[in-house]
Design a protein around this motif. Structure first.
Motif, PDB file in Angstrom:
ATOM      1  N   THR A   1     -71.924  72.195  20.170  1.00 12.11           N
ATOM      2  CA  THR A   1     -71.529  73.462  20.791  1.00 12.11           C
ATOM      3  C   THR A   1     -71.719  73.455  22.309  1.00 12.11           C
ATOM      4  N   GLN A   2     -72.438  72.462  22.839  1.00 16.49           N
ATOM      5  CA  GLN A   2     -72.558  72.339  24.288  1.00 16.49           C
ATOM      6  C   GLN A   2     -71.273  71.798  24.919  1.00 16.49           C
ATOM      7  N   VAL A   3     -70.506  71.022  24.143  1.00 14.93           N
ATOM      8  CA  VAL A   3     -69.324  70.372  24.709  1.00 14.93           C
ATOM      9  C   VAL A   3     -68.012  70.906  24.132  1.00 14.93           C
ATOM     10  N   ALA A   4     -68.086  71.638  23.028  1.00 16.14           N
ATOM     11  CA  ALA A   4     -66.862  72.121  22.371  1.00 16.14           C
ATOM     12  C   ALA A   4     -67.015  73.582  21.989  1.00 16.14           C
ATOM     13  N   ARG A   5     -65.866  74.253  21.803  1.00  9.53           N
ATOM     14  CA  ARG A   5     -65.852  75.658  21.396  1.00  9.53           C
ATOM     15  C   ARG A   5     -64.779  75.838  20.321  1.00  9.53           C
ATOM     16  N   GLN A   6     -64.791  77.006  19.701  1.00  7.81           N
ATOM     17  CA  GLN A   6     -63.818  77.308  18.640  1.00  7.81           C
ATOM     18  C   GLN A   6     -63.769  76.161  17.626  1.00  7.81           C
ATOM     19  N   ILE A   7     -64.934  75.747  17.187  1.00  7.49           N
ATOM     20  CA  ILE A   7     -65.034  74.575  16.297  1.00  7.49           C
ATOM     21  C   ILE A   7     -64.621  74.997  14.889  1.00  7.49           C
TER      22      ILE A   7
END
Length: 347
Positions: A79-85
């Motif tokens: 979640t530090q590098v990606a969103r809307q997972i």
């Protein structure tokens, strides 16, 4: 300015704490560290430091429109590098991480634009190698890391390959011996309407289809002057030795061998990449032969080292036969076709 490259030998299964601490400090200070993964050696920098990321591109001579992969130590960093997972990402991570699967997701605002070639997506994976994981833990940040070689050259599967390409361009090389898989990770995009393989690799497409029945795959070939590539490893010219590579494909063994012999007769310095069965057919010729083994797993492990070995012998031309596009053979076929810059002879 040239760097003083420090090469540190580490146990690939239980890396020494002091050695990893040195490399971790180099990452936190904005430096470059080459390290082994289960696929190939990576050239790592702090993924949140735009200047350190820029140094990766400069060291490799990599075009700015070719994005990098971010490596994480544990799922909490995703979640530090990606969103809307999407839920599928979590399902695939549980099944295949740590391992040679890279997921393309919507990027976090913390990820600098130069890492993703200006795209709104980021490629992420959690590697399955004790040295890589120890370095990630010691650095305490996600690490951006393409292969640790000059851009478009065969990927490095040993520390010596890294040194050959990047000596005085990298701060630390962690020498953990040969990498076990030998070809890069599979890249799977989860930002399209259908999950889509952008690059075949260490997780075979057949296995992914068992988990993702509607999985799509079509080879992608970007020219160097195109806009931002959707993922690393999708340039037409990639993994290439200095020698010209010609790839042969055909169902009839005798016809393929005849076509390859005719090509050999046209050149002075010819090298051959061949599986065990094919190599025997050319035993009467005085040419350099690098054997890729008896199956696709062995071919993947030996491919890049074999290309480099023939280059070191000063070959003008390297011939190879395209493997079956099944299992890891699909990744080997992909790498060979890019090494040949699309030069495929269909018999």
């Amino acid at each position: 300015m040239a760097k003083r490259t420090r090469v540190i030998r580490v146990d690939p299964d239980a890396p020494q704490v002091a050695a990893i601490a040195i490399a971790g400090r180099a990452i936190r200070a904005g430096g470059l560290v080459a390290f082994p993964t289960e696929t190939v050696y990576g050239l790592g920098a702090n993924a949140f430091d735009a200047a350190a990321v820029a140094a990766i591109f400069a060291a490799k001579g990599r075009p700015a429109h070719d994005p990098l992969i971010v490596h994480i130590a544990h799922m909490d960093q995703l979640t530090q590098v990606a969103r809307q997972i999407p839920p599928l990402a979590a399902d695939l991570a549980r099944r295949y991480w740590p391992g040679p699967l890279t997921l393309v997701l919507k990027k976090s605002e913390r990820v600098p634009a130069n890492l993703t070639a200006g795209l709104d997506t980021v490629a992420v994976r959690l590697p399955d190698h004790a040295v890589a994981l120890a370095l990630l833990q010691a650095a305490a940040v996600p690490i951006a890391a393409p292969s640790a070689n000059q851009f478009s050259r065969p990927s490095p599967t040993s520390a010596q390959h890294v040194i050959d390409d990047l000596r005085e361009r990298v701060d630390v090389v962690l020498d953990g011996g040969a990498t076990p898989i030998g070809v890069e990770s599979t890249i799977l995009s989860l930002v399209d309407e259908r999950p889509r393989v952008l690059r075949p690799g260490g997780i075979v497409v057949e296995a992914l289809r068992a988990s993702v029945p509607d999985l799509a795959y079509e080879p992608i070939f970007f020219a160097e002057d195109d806009n931002a590539a959707p993922a690393p490893g999708t340039m037409l010219r990639h993994y290439s030795p200095r020698a010209r590579v010609i790839l042969f494909s055909g169902e009839d063994d005798a016809e393929v061998y005849a076509a390859m012999r005719a090509e050999i007769a046209r050149h002075e310095g010819v090298g051959l990449l061949a599986c065990a069965a094919d190599a025997a057919e050319f035993a009467d010729l005085d040419i350099a032969v690098e054997r890729l083994g008896a199956n696709a797993d062995e071919a993947a492990r030996r491919l890049f080292a074999a290309l480099r070995a023939l280059d070191q012998q000063g070959m003008d031309c390297i011939l190879a036969r395209a493997p079956a596009k099944a299992g890891l053979g699909l990744a080997v076929w992909d790498r060979l076709l890019r090494a040949a810059v699309g030069s495929l002879v269909v018999v």
